[in-house]
Every structure is written in C-alpha cells, then in structure tokens.
Enzyme design. Structure first.
Site, PDB file in Angstrom:
ATOM      1  N   TYR A  39      44.951  37.846  21.920  1.00 15.02           N
ATOM      2  CA  TYR A  39      45.793  37.396  23.022  1.00 15.02           C
ATOM      3  C   TYR A  39      47.183  37.014  22.523  1.00 15.02           C
ATOM      4  O   TYR A  39      47.360  35.928  21.959  1.00 15.02           O
ATOM      5  CB  TYR A  39      45.125  36.209  23.728  1.00 15.02           C
ATOM      6  CG  TYR A  39      43.756  36.564  24.265  1.00 15.02           C
ATOM      7  CD1 TYR A  39      43.605  36.994  25.575  1.00 15.02           C
ATOM      8  CD2 TYR A  39      42.633  36.528  23.438  1.00 15.02           C
ATOM      9  CE1 TYR A  39      42.354  37.368  26.063  1.00 15.02           C
ATOM     10  CE2 TYR A  39      41.376  36.904  23.909  1.00 15.02           C
ATOM     11  CZ  TYR A  39      41.248  37.314  25.218  1.00 15.02           C
ATOM     12  OH  TYR A  39      40.009  37.702  25.688  1.00 15.02           O
ATOM     13  N   LYS A  41      44.258  56.020  36.410  1.00 15.02           N
ATOM     14  CA  LYS A  41      45.330  56.794  37.034  1.00 15.02           C
ATOM     15  C   LYS A  41      45.856  57.832  36.028  1.00 15.02           C
ATOM     16  O   LYS A  41      46.779  57.568  35.255  1.00 15.02           O
ATOM     17  CB  LYS A  41      46.467  55.859  37.465  1.00 15.02           C
ATOM     18  CG  LYS A  41      46.058  54.870  38.553  1.00 15.02           C
ATOM     19  CD  LYS A  41      47.210  53.941  38.898  1.00 15.02           C
ATOM     20  CE  LYS A  41      46.824  52.951  39.983  1.00 15.02           C
ATOM     21  NZ  LYS A  41      47.937  52.023  40.307  1.00 15.02           N
ATOM     22  N   ASP A  89      34.152  36.954  31.661  1.00 11.85           N
ATOM     23  CA  ASP A  89      34.389  35.884  32.629  1.00 11.85           C
ATOM     24  C   ASP A  89      33.074  35.389  33.220  1.00 11.85           C
ATOM     25  O   ASP A  89      32.097  36.134  33.314  1.00 11.85           O
ATOM     26  CB  ASP A  89      35.296  36.379  33.757  1.00 11.85           C
ATOM     27  CG  ASP A  89      36.674  36.794  33.258  1.00 11.85           C
ATOM     28  OD1 ASP A  89      37.192  36.127  32.344  1.00 11.85           O
ATOM     29  OD2 ASP A  89      37.220  37.790  33.780  1.00 11.85           O
ATOM     30  N   GLN A 110      50.237  43.834  41.760  1.00  9.16           N
ATOM     31  CA  GLN A 110      49.536  43.672  40.486  1.00  9.16           C
ATOM     32  C   GLN A 110      49.907  42.351  39.814  1.00  9.16           C
ATOM     33  O   GLN A 110      49.099  41.776  39.092  1.00  9.16           O
ATOM     34  CB  GLN A 110      49.872  44.836  39.541  1.00  9.16           C
ATOM     35  CG  GLN A 110      49.155  46.135  39.855  1.00  9.16           C
ATOM     36  CD  GLN A 110      49.565  47.231  38.886  1.00  9.16           C
ATOM     37  OE1 GLN A 110      50.467  48.002  39.158  1.00  9.16           O
ATOM     38  NE2 GLN A 110      48.901  47.278  37.745  1.00  9.16           N
ATOM     39  N   ARG A 122      33.452  37.860  25.314  1.00  8.84           N
ATOM     40  CA  ARG A 122      32.634  36.859  25.997  1.00  8.84           C
ATOM     41  C   ARG A 122      32.462  37.243  27.456  1.00  8.84           C
ATOM     42  O   ARG A 122      31.373  37.240  28.001  1.00  8.84           O
ATOM     43  CB  ARG A 122      33.268  35.471  25.900  1.00  8.84           C
ATOM     44  CG  ARG A 122      32.352  34.362  26.442  1.00  8.84           C
ATOM     45  CD  ARG A 122      33.114  33.108  26.798  1.00  8.84           C
ATOM     46  NE  ARG A 122      33.916  33.266  28.007  1.00  8.84           N
ATOM     47  CZ  ARG A 122      34.676  32.323  28.525  1.00  8.84           C
ATOM     48  NH1 ARG A 122      34.789  31.156  27.902  1.00  8.84           N
ATOM     49  NH2 ARG A 122      35.379  32.537  29.620  1.00  8.84           N
ATOM     50  N   GLU A 170      42.076  52.771  28.499  1.00  6.83           N
ATOM     51  CA  GLU A 170      40.945  52.034  29.059  1.00  6.83           C
ATOM     52  C   GLU A 170      40.688  52.521  30.479  1.00  6.83           C
ATOM     53  O   GLU A 170      41.605  52.668  31.273  1.00  6.83           O
ATOM     54  CB  GLU A 170      41.236  50.533  29.088  1.00  6.83           C
ATOM     55  CG  GLU A 170      40.098  49.721  29.731  1.00  6.83           C
ATOM     56  CD  GLU A 170      40.449  48.264  29.938  1.00  6.83           C
ATOM     57  OE1 GLU A 170      40.443  47.527  28.937  1.00  6.83           O
ATOM     58  OE2 GLU A 170      40.747  47.867  31.084  1.00  6.83           O
ATOM     59  N   TYR A 221      33.143  46.732  31.317  1.00  4.10           N
ATOM     60  CA  TYR A 221      31.752  46.282  31.485  1.00  4.10           C
ATOM     61  C   TYR A 221      31.761  45.094  32.426  1.00  4.10           C
ATOM     62  O   TYR A 221      32.538  44.156  32.241  1.00  4.10           O
ATOM     63  CB  TYR A 221      31.280  45.856  30.100  1.00  4.10           C
ATOM     64  CG  TYR A 221      29.837  45.522  29.857  1.00  4.10           C
ATOM     65  CD1 TYR A 221      28.938  46.517  29.515  1.00  4.10           C
ATOM     66  CD2 TYR A 221      29.401  44.203  29.859  1.00  4.10           C
ATOM     67  CE1 TYR A 221      27.623  46.202  29.194  1.00  4.10           C
ATOM     68  CE2 TYR A 221      28.085  43.883  29.535  1.00  4.10           C
ATOM     69  CZ  TYR A 221      27.206  44.894  29.201  1.00  4.10           C
ATOM     70  OH  TYR A 221      25.912  44.582  28.863  1.00  4.10           O
ATOM     71  N   ALA A 245      32.721  35.030  21.981  1.00  3.97           N
ATOM     72  CA  ALA A 245      32.674  36.410  21.492  1.00  3.97           C
ATOM     73  C   ALA A 245      32.285  36.459  20.015  1.00  3.97           C
ATOM     74  O   ALA A 245      31.640  37.411  19.569  1.00  3.97           O
ATOM     75  CB  ALA A 245      34.027  37.078  21.703  1.00  3.97           C
ATOM     76  N   LYS A 263      36.477  36.048  14.362  1.00  3.24           N
ATOM     77  CA  LYS A 263      36.005  37.360  14.809  1.00  3.24           C
ATOM     78  C   LYS A 263      36.090  38.374  13.669  1.00  3.24           C
ATOM     79  O   LYS A 263      35.168  39.167  13.451  1.00  3.24           O
ATOM     80  CB  LYS A 263      36.827  37.853  16.000  1.00  3.24           C
ATOM     81  CG  LYS A 263      36.647  37.058  17.276  1.00  3.24           C
ATOM     82  CD  LYS A 263      37.576  37.568  18.372  1.00  3.24           C
ATOM     83  CE  LYS A 263      37.468  36.747  19.651  1.00  3.24           C
ATOM     84  NZ  LYS A 263      38.373  37.247  20.709  1.00  3.24           N
TER      85      LYS A 263
END
Length: 284
Positions: free
Chosen positions: A145, A272, A107, A212, A105, A15, A47, A125, A165
């Site tokens: 999740y 990275k 945030d 992080q 969906r 990603e 996105y 979603a 979904k």
C-alpha cells in the site's frame, strides 16, 4: 514464468474479476480473449469476500492458464475461511495447473459478525502466506500500500507488515492503486530501507468516470491527486471526455514510472479490454 519478467526492465499484467452471474461467463471469456491479444505477462483474477466466488476464480484462472496459455494468478482471501476452506481451493488450483496466488486478508463479509471477525482463523495476510508456504506448493505474492493500508496505524507499521509478508515467503508485491507517482516513489524508497528485496509491481487504475472516485477509490483508501480531481471536475459531466482524460492520465502515470526505472505495471482494467488496449498502444 513470473520470475522471468523481472529479468527485463518492464512488464505488463492485468487484473480481472469474475462475473456475479453464471450467464455472464461467456462475455467474461470474450474479455479475456481480447486481453490475451495484448500479450500480458500474467492476468490475475479476484476472489470474493470470504471465498464467495472461489469456484469462479478457479474457473477463470483455469481458462487463462490452459486455454489462453498465459500465466494466471488467482487471488485468495482468508478473512472468512478455515484452514480446510483454503486447502480445498488450493487443491482445485493445483488440479488445473495454476501455481501462483495473491494472498490477501480480504474485507469483512457483510454477513460476518464483529465477534466472528475478531475470532477469525487467519487474522492477517501474513498468516495466510505462512500457511500456504507450509502446506502447499503454490508460489505466493502479496499486496502492498503506497499510502499505507487504511487500517494501519502508520506507514512504518504497514511496511513492517510488508517485511513480514516477505519473510513468510511472498515472492513479489503488487501495489494498491495510487494516483500520484511521488507517493509511490517515496514508498519504494522506504520499503527498500526496511529490507524489502523482492520486486514491487505498480498497480494502476484508469479513472474513466467521475463516479469511480466515490466508489472504488474510496474503498481502496487511496487519495486523489489535485490534477486528477481537476480532471473529474472539468470532464465529469461529459462521459466521452472524462473517459479520454482518464485514460490519458493513466498513460502519463505509466510512462513516468517507466522513465524512473519502475516499469513493472499491473493494470486494474475493470474487465474493459478496449480501454486496456488503448493504454497499451500508447505507453512507450
């Protein structure tokens, strides 16, 4: 093609995220060039909330698909979008030959009022997935999740949404990041019992700095394993040592997943390429 990778025991995908400033695009393309040398099965592009970076997402997905000749997956959020907004982006994606999206969906945007949020066109979603399958030719994937969505009332209800979904047309799932593989194994078992039959790809984020934990990880709603917490406590003040230990932790997660027959891995590589290459060189 995306489905072909599941004919094998393992796959690897990455990603990336669009730069916030236009003058940072040149470096972003260099990052993509480096990642392409690792021969991933696909690269996904994030996105912005409410579609705030949709044009940048399309541009980067176009580069991945047509310049690098790799499969691109464009993220698509719907929390602040109308049906026309979604169709405009899908038209742009189809125009450049990008055929697969990750439907989310998203945030709540900072400038969205609570009233607007409650009255949004796409509440979940699942609504976006249904809309895309009814109105476009795009292939659709979805998120899942392992420790449940932060807003879900229970793991059972979250997996029920996951099943919705799938029923709406999601062809595969990419998991939110997690740091204890036992959590993922339990989740996959529960999903299987609930009737999830499409592939689930494990999302892995290397933690290379202690900060992080307080930002990206907190926002994701993922818990931090004791082993990782101990690593941060021990090496958090030493940037080089923390980076090495974090990469090693991600490598151990991936190797264990593959050993247990869950070899389809999606690395949240945070743009990275050097770190990602180190991981790819070390996994078995």
């Amino acid at each position: 093609m995306f489905k072909d990778m599941f004919k094998r025991d393992s796959s690897l995908s990455f990603e990336v995220f669009p730069p916030k400033k236009d003058d940072e695009f040149e470096n972003c393309y260099k990052v993509l060039d480096s990642l392409a040398t690792l021969e991933p099965d696909f690269i996904s592009v994030t996105y912005g909330a409410g579609g705030s970076r949709s044009k940048k997402t399309v541009d980067i997905a176009n580069y991945i698909q047509n310049t690098l000749k790799l499969d691109a997956m464009a993220h698509m959020t719907c929390v602040g979008s109308t049906q026309d907004d979604i169709l405009a982006v899908t038209k742009d994606l189809e125009a450049v030959g990008v055929s697969h999206v990750l439907a989310l969906r998203g945030d709540k945007p900072r400038d969205m009022s609570d009233e607007q949020f409650e009255q949004r066109i796409f509440p979940h979603a699942t609504d976006l997935i249904h809309f895309l399958n009814q109105n476009t030719s795009l292939k659709v994937s979805a998120s899942c999740y392992p420790e449940k969505h932060p807003e879900a009332i229970s793991m059972d209800s979250d997996i029920a949404f996951m099943k919705m979904k799938q029923d709406m047309g999601a062809e595969m799932f990419i998991s939110q990041l997690f740091f204890d593989n036992a959590d993922f194994y339990r989740f996959v078992e529960r999903a299987d019992k609930a009737g999830i039959t499409v592939p689930i790809v494990a999302g892995i984020m290397p933690i290379t700095s202690a900060k992080q934990i307080g930002s990206t990880v907190t926002l994701a709603g993922s818990s931090v394993s004791k082993k990782l917490a101990d690593i941060c406590a021990r090496y958090g003040e030493d940037a080089d040592a923390m980076r090495s230990a974090g990469i090693e932790y991600a490598i151990s997660q991936i190797n264990d997943l593959r050993k247990c027959g869950m070899g389809h891995i999606h690395i949240y590589c945070m743009n990275k390429p050097k770190m990602t290459a180190e991981i790819c060189d070390a996994i078995k």
